[in-house]
Scaffold this motif. Sequence first.
Motif, PDB file in Angstrom:
ATOM      1  N   GLY A  35      -6.762  -5.655  -8.126  1.00 39.22           N
ATOM      2  CA  GLY A  35      -7.785  -5.764  -8.187  1.00 39.22           C
ATOM      3  C   GLY A  35      -8.140  -4.271  -8.276  1.00 39.22           C
ATOM      4  O   GLY A  35      -9.365  -3.598  -8.606  1.00 39.22           O
ATOM      5  N   SER A  36      -7.818  -2.744  -7.522  1.00 38.16           N
ATOM      6  CA  SER A  36      -8.458  -1.812  -6.721  1.00 38.16           C
ATOM      7  C   SER A  36      -7.418  -0.653  -8.803  1.00 38.16           C
ATOM      8  O   SER A  36      -7.841  -0.229  -8.851  1.00 38.16           O
ATOM      9  CB  SER A  36      -6.987  -1.089  -5.665  1.00 38.16           C
ATOM     10  N   ALA A  37      -6.248  -1.676  -8.993  1.00 38.52           N
ATOM     11  CA  ALA A  37      -5.710  -1.018 -10.400  1.00 38.52           C
ATOM     12  C   ALA A  37      -6.197  -1.277 -11.881  1.00 38.52           C
ATOM     13  O   ALA A  37      -6.766  -0.557 -12.409  1.00 38.52           O
ATOM     14  CB  ALA A  37      -4.248  -1.514 -10.344  1.00 38.52           C
ATOM     15  N   VAL A  38      -7.427  -2.719 -11.886  1.00 36.29           N
ATOM     16  CA  VAL A  38      -7.828  -2.929 -13.105  1.00 36.29           C
ATOM     17  C   VAL A  38      -8.806  -2.124 -13.484  1.00 36.29           C
ATOM     18  O   VAL A  38      -9.545  -1.753 -14.472  1.00 36.29           O
ATOM     19  CB  VAL A  38      -8.015  -4.069 -12.358  1.00 36.29           C
ATOM     20  N   LYS A  69      -8.118   3.800  -2.684  1.00 37.48           N
ATOM     21  CA  LYS A  69      -7.108   5.413  -2.736  1.00 37.48           C
ATOM     22  C   LYS A  69      -5.976   5.668  -3.079  1.00 37.48           C
ATOM     23  O   LYS A  69      -5.718   6.519  -3.867  1.00 37.48           O
ATOM     24  CB  LYS A  69      -7.674   6.371  -1.388  1.00 37.48           C
ATOM     25  N   ILE A  70      -5.580   4.808  -2.882  1.00 33.47           N
ATOM     26  CA  ILE A  70      -3.996   5.062  -2.743  1.00 33.47           C
ATOM     27  C   ILE A  70      -3.476   4.280  -4.372  1.00 33.47           C
ATOM     28  O   ILE A  70      -2.908   5.616  -4.867  1.00 33.47           O
ATOM     29  CB  ILE A  70      -3.158   3.966  -1.997  1.00 33.47           C
ATOM     30  N   MET A  99      -1.850   7.125  -7.271  1.00 30.81           N
ATOM     31  CA  MET A  99      -0.753   6.993  -8.199  1.00 30.81           C
ATOM     32  C   MET A  99      -0.805   6.779  -9.522  1.00 30.81           C
ATOM     33  O   MET A  99       0.067   7.990 -10.686  1.00 30.81           O
ATOM     34  CB  MET A  99      -0.425   5.149  -7.969  1.00 30.81           C
ATOM     35  N   LEU A 100      -2.222   6.488 -10.120  1.00 28.11           N
ATOM     36  CA  LEU A 100      -2.852   6.445 -11.172  1.00 28.11           C
ATOM     37  C   LEU A 100      -3.022   7.651 -11.855  1.00 28.11           C
ATOM     38  O   LEU A 100      -2.255   8.415 -13.058  1.00 28.11           O
ATOM     39  CB  LEU A 100      -4.044   5.540 -11.391  1.00 28.11           C
ATOM     40  N   MET A 131       2.215  10.586   2.589  1.00 24.62           N
ATOM     41  CA  MET A 131       1.122  10.274   2.343  1.00 24.62           C
ATOM     42  C   MET A 131       0.404   9.703   4.011  1.00 24.62           C
ATOM     43  O   MET A 131       1.654   8.957   3.790  1.00 24.62           O
ATOM     44  CB  MET A 131       0.438  10.084   1.324  1.00 24.62           C
ATOM     45  N   LYS A 132      -0.335   9.978   4.513  1.00 24.21           N
ATOM     46  CA  LYS A 132      -1.128   9.021   5.304  1.00 24.21           C
ATOM     47  C   LYS A 132      -2.222   8.186   4.671  1.00 24.21           C
ATOM     48  O   LYS A 132      -2.102   8.219   3.520  1.00 24.21           O
ATOM     49  CB  LYS A 132      -2.386   9.725   6.444  1.00 24.21           C
ATOM     50  N   ILE A 133      -1.952   6.558   5.479  1.00 26.67           N
ATOM     51  CA  ILE A 133      -2.421   5.341   4.976  1.00 26.67           C
ATOM     52  C   ILE A 133      -3.524   6.003   5.143  1.00 26.67           C
ATOM     53  O   ILE A 133      -4.369   5.968   5.675  1.00 26.67           O
ATOM     54  CB  ILE A 133      -2.060   4.509   5.804  1.00 26.67           C
ATOM     55  N   THR A 134      -4.352   4.863   3.578  1.00 25.27           N
ATOM     56  CA  THR A 134      -5.385   5.149   3.384  1.00 25.27           C
ATOM     57  C   THR A 134      -6.070   4.054   2.594  1.00 25.27           C
ATOM     58  O   THR A 134      -5.127   3.327   2.376  1.00 25.27           O
ATOM     59  CB  THR A 134      -6.078   6.276   2.773  1.00 25.27           C
ATOM     60  N   THR A 135      -7.321   3.470   2.288  1.00 20.64           N
ATOM     61  CA  THR A 135      -7.526   2.180   1.456  1.00 20.64           C
ATOM     62  C   THR A 135      -6.872   2.021   0.624  1.00 20.64           C
ATOM     63  O   THR A 135      -6.021   3.360  -0.524  1.00 20.64           O
ATOM     64  CB  THR A 135      -9.132   2.390   1.375  1.00 20.64           C
ATOM     65  N   ALA A 136      -6.584   0.954  -0.513  1.00 22.49           N
ATOM     66  CA  ALA A 136      -5.877   0.440  -1.431  1.00 22.49           C
ATOM     67  C   ALA A 136      -7.069   1.063  -2.588  1.00 22.49           C
ATOM     68  O   ALA A 136      -5.902   1.476  -3.376  1.00 22.49           O
ATOM     69  CB  ALA A 136      -5.944  -0.859  -1.341  1.00 22.49           C
TER      70      ALA A 136
END
Length: 508
Positions: free
Chosen positions: A212-215, A166-167, A171-172, A159-164
């Motif tokens: 922080g993004s995952a939480v 969005k990544i 993943m989730l 994939m193209k790099i994007t924000t944490a």
Amino acid sequence: MLTGVVAGPVFTSPAVGSILAAIRAVRQAGAVGTLLIVKNYTGDRLNFGLALEQARAEGAAVEMVIIGDDAAFTTEMKAGRRGLCGTVLIHKVAGALAEEGAGLNEIVRKVAAVAGAMRTLGVSLSPCSVPGSRPTFQLAEDELELGLGIHGEAGVRRMKITTADKIVKIMLDHMTNPSNASHLLLRPGASVVLVVNNLGGLSYLELSVVAGSAVACLERRGIHIARALVGSFMTALEMAGVSLTILLVDDELLNLLDSDTTAIAWSQPAKVPVSGQRRERVAPKECPEEEERFPAGDQAFPKMKLVLGTVCNTLLSLQDKLNALDRAAGDGDCGSTHARAARAIQEWLDARPLPSDPSRLLSALAKLLLDKMGGSSGALYGLFLTAAAKPLKIDNDLAAWSIAMDAGIEAMMRYGGAAPGDRTMLDSLCAAAEELRALKNPRANLLHVLDKAVQRAEAAAESTKDMKAAAGRASYISSARLVEPDPGAVAAAAILRAVLEGLKAKPV
């Protein structure tokens, strides 16, 4: 957590002898039983499985659980899901149960249930490289790889790099999508443990951003994060990536995860994604290795030492080529593994006379490769030679060698789980075996038959570039990227070619 750890070479499973030595050491220290916790890779299953069988033959109580927490693959894989960072949680739970006095069978039952309730997915901005080798795959500066393993193998999606944010959402979504055969069923209200694992090259600042993004993403889904761990729990050398592990938990499981441990890398679980204090390190006890012994005897058939020497020289000359082929299909160490075997055989040839009959020779070579070669190749060659030695105990005429070849292949298929057409060394060996059955004809000429067998093996090895991998580490790689022959099949064909050349050569 763990009583003992057995390490092999980089990205290679440890040898059977090393594993057996660890089991013996734990048993001698007073353990009433031993649980082997093994990540689901072919070489690990083979080597730990062989050590388990040998330990049981010595009277040890040994069990094994195989962990496959990978959520990358949307369809069922013949080789099963890979073992990733979730294995560390299994270490913690099993260790806590043992400290509480649980029996071996109870621990096996409980950790198997825990293993089924967790999934892991990784993402990376870069590949990694085995020391001395090139990176295992290439990424553009604006790309990232989703669903990769811990041995440098490429992922399932680029994939193209994007924000944490969005990544992490991608993943989730991938980990919990019901259309994904490897998904984790995650309903609102569920209580989970979250592990944010550094794959090797990220800073704690970057890990904390991902955490922080995952939480936040999980909480928006109505998921209760009972505990969060952030740190370097299972790395892939210098890979600039991160993996997320989610484990469904209840109060009993949380108590086990919260139990005290002196393991230096275990971060105390918290309800916020920050690492706790590290505890004082306890130095492990050292255990002396067993002395290596191989059968000795009179010099074997006149050309056997010449044949083995030719095989060794061939494998050493192919090291870089096999590594290059393996970088596209696995972890890039196939050539190094075979070269390690070649050097071990050379040392053996220089140190002692060869065993006096073919059966003892193959058995000795099997033990040597199991001890020294490592990885799935070492286990598979060890299985092949061990099984092939049995028919040669009865007779060692040309027909017996054909029977021995078939016996060795059957053992590899039975324990390794692969079959012809799966893009493995079996493709070369099975093709050669078909020609070698001509040796059962009393009028057969060895060199003529072997020459045809070698040609068939080489053609079969070349044909693997058009096959879809169904076994081994290459089965985790997209078929579109597998454009070169399988390194194991190439190596097997090269060994047969070297045997032919050795038999044709005149002793110096």
